[in-house]
Design a protein around this motif. Structure first.
Motif, PDB file in Angstrom:
ATOM      1  N   UNK A 132      40.659  36.977  45.296  1.00 19.49           N
ATOM      2  CA  UNK A 132      40.649  37.753  44.050  1.00 19.49           C
ATOM      3  C   UNK A 132      39.215  37.850  43.552  1.00 19.49           C
ATOM      4  N   UNK A 133      38.967  38.862  42.732  1.00 19.21           N
ATOM      5  CA  UNK A 133      37.598  39.091  42.265  1.00 19.21           C
ATOM      6  C   UNK A 133      37.163  38.019  41.277  1.00 19.21           C
ATOM      7  N   UNK A 134      37.956  37.780  40.242  1.00 20.52           N
ATOM      8  CA  UNK A 134      37.662  36.771  39.218  1.00 20.52           C
ATOM      9  C   UNK A 134      38.978  36.065  38.913  1.00 20.52           C
ATOM     10  N   UNK A 135      39.135  34.840  39.410  1.00 19.20           N
ATOM     11  CA  UNK A 135      40.436  34.194  39.314  1.00 19.20           C
ATOM     12  C   UNK A 135      40.836  33.877  37.874  1.00 19.20           C
ATOM     13  N   UNK A 136      39.878  33.638  36.986  1.00 23.19           N
ATOM     14  CA  UNK A 136      40.231  33.362  35.588  1.00 23.19           C
ATOM     15  C   UNK A 136      40.750  34.627  34.901  1.00 23.19           C
ATOM     16  N   UNK A 137      40.097  35.747  35.136  1.00 25.08           N
ATOM     17  CA  UNK A 137      40.589  37.003  34.581  1.00 25.08           C
ATOM     18  C   UNK A 137      41.912  37.398  35.234  1.00 25.08           C
ATOM     19  N   UNK A 138      42.072  37.052  36.513  1.00 21.69           N
ATOM     20  CA  UNK A 138      43.323  37.318  37.222  1.00 21.69           C
ATOM     21  C   UNK A 138      44.477  36.569  36.564  1.00 21.69           C
ATOM     22  N   UNK A 139      44.243  35.341  36.136  1.00 18.04           N
ATOM     23  CA  UNK A 139      45.275  34.563  35.440  1.00 18.04           C
ATOM     24  C   UNK A 139      45.682  35.252  34.148  1.00 18.04           C
ATOM     25  N   UNK A 140      44.716  35.723  33.376  1.00 14.24           N
ATOM     26  CA  UNK A 140      45.011  36.370  32.099  1.00 14.24           C
ATOM     27  C   UNK A 140      45.833  37.641  32.284  1.00 14.24           C
ATOM     28  N   UNK A 141      45.400  38.487  33.208  1.00 17.54           N
ATOM     29  CA  UNK A 141      46.069  39.778  33.391  1.00 17.54           C
ATOM     30  C   UNK A 141      47.486  39.594  33.932  1.00 17.54           C
ATOM     31  N   UNK A 142      47.626  38.744  34.946  1.00 14.28           N
ATOM     32  CA  UNK A 142      48.945  38.561  35.550  1.00 14.28           C
ATOM     33  C   UNK A 142      49.912  37.838  34.620  1.00 14.28           C
TER      34      UNK A 142
END
Length: 286
Positions: A132-142
């Motif tokens: 994933x590109x940015x795993x912290x932002x991925x957590x927020x969006x998902x």
């Protein structure tokens, strides 16, 4: 390499001593012997210092060599690796995420405000760093996407006219909803090497535009339910009163007098205000 590889590098204490020896020894030798060749020792002593990495507890370092994954250091301590490695730090600690309050529609189409509290941590550093590109932002969006989907699967609350009161709802079925939310979020975050430790609803309420109407509806439902119980109790008490009167032969009443007595008792027992009785001092027949 498509999966995490745990790397065990050399201890950094010996290399730290060796680098300092080269650096300061080269400087001392240059002044003592006035030979510029000792500058090479200074250069290598300084260059090798870039290979030192410090890994704190519950932290990791992902190592790359010119874009190629070489492994992940998870053991805490001071280590030395190839100075040309690119070292990316990824925390393995548990993290909290409190999402924003989202306005979504529940299963019945009612607009509600909902947010979630998520506890998560990275378990696969390779997936977190490269899948994933940015795993912290991925957590927020998902997480926001999972909350929206969950809210559309269940009603906020059940009313008497909307089906079985035992159905799962967002308000009353806390454990069931939390389990469903945790499963949904875990399915979405597994591709990033993230483990969901806990997921639960942090805030839940009707949207402002329908909050007053829903409050009145809940109050009306509660009043109807209370009246239902009152009527059930009143009928039971009237039946018991008539049975006791007949059993003890206190007074004999025909059907008309029984009907009048039932009417008076039901008014007294079911009224929401104090009744004022009128005592008849004459005969039973006016």
């Amino acid at each position: 390499m498509t999966s995490e590889k745990v790397k065990k590098p050399a201890s950094g204490y010996f290399m730290l001593f060796f680098c300092l020896l080269l650096f300061f020894g080269g400087i001392a030798a240059m002044f003592m012997y006035e030979q510029p060749l000792f500058g090479i020792a200074i250069f290598f002593g300084f260059f090798f210092l870039f290979g030192l990495i410090l890994v704190n507890p519950n932290s990791s370092r992902v190592l790359l060599l010119f874009g190629k994954y070489k492994g992940t250091v998870k053991k805490n301590g001071l280590f030395w690796v190839n100075p040309l490695y690119t070292k990316k730090k990824i925390s393995l600690r548990a993290s909290n995420f409190d999402s924003e309050r989202l306005k979504v529609n529940d299963k019945l189409g009612n607009p509600i405000m909902i947010s979630t509290i998520l506890v998560w941590r990275v378990t696969d550093t390779y997936k977190a760093a490269f899948d994933v590109d940015d795993y912290k932002n991925f957590v927020r969006v998902q997480t926001d996407a999972a909350v929206r989907k969950l809210a559309s699967m269940y009603p906020y609350d059940n009313f008497a006219d909307e089906g079985n009161e035992e159905d799962i709802t967002l308000r009353s079925s806390v454990n069931e909803v939390s389990e469903a939310l945790e499963t949904e979020v875990q399915d979405r975050l597994s591709m990033a090497g993230i483990e969901v430790l806990e997921a639960r609803i942090g805030y839940l309420a009707y949207a402002q535009e329908i909050a007053n109407a829903m409050l009145k509806r809940q109050q009306a439902t509660a009043i109807v339910a209370a009246r239902h119980k009152i009527v059930e109790g009143a009928v039971s008490m009237v039946d018991m009163a008539l049975a006791e009167l007949d059993k003890n032969k206190i007074v004999e009443m025909d059907e008309e007098r029984k009907a009048a007595m039932v009417s008076n008792l039901m008014v007294v027992l079911c009224s929401d205000k104090d009744t004022t009785p009128i005592v008849n001092t004459g005969t039973l027949n006016p």
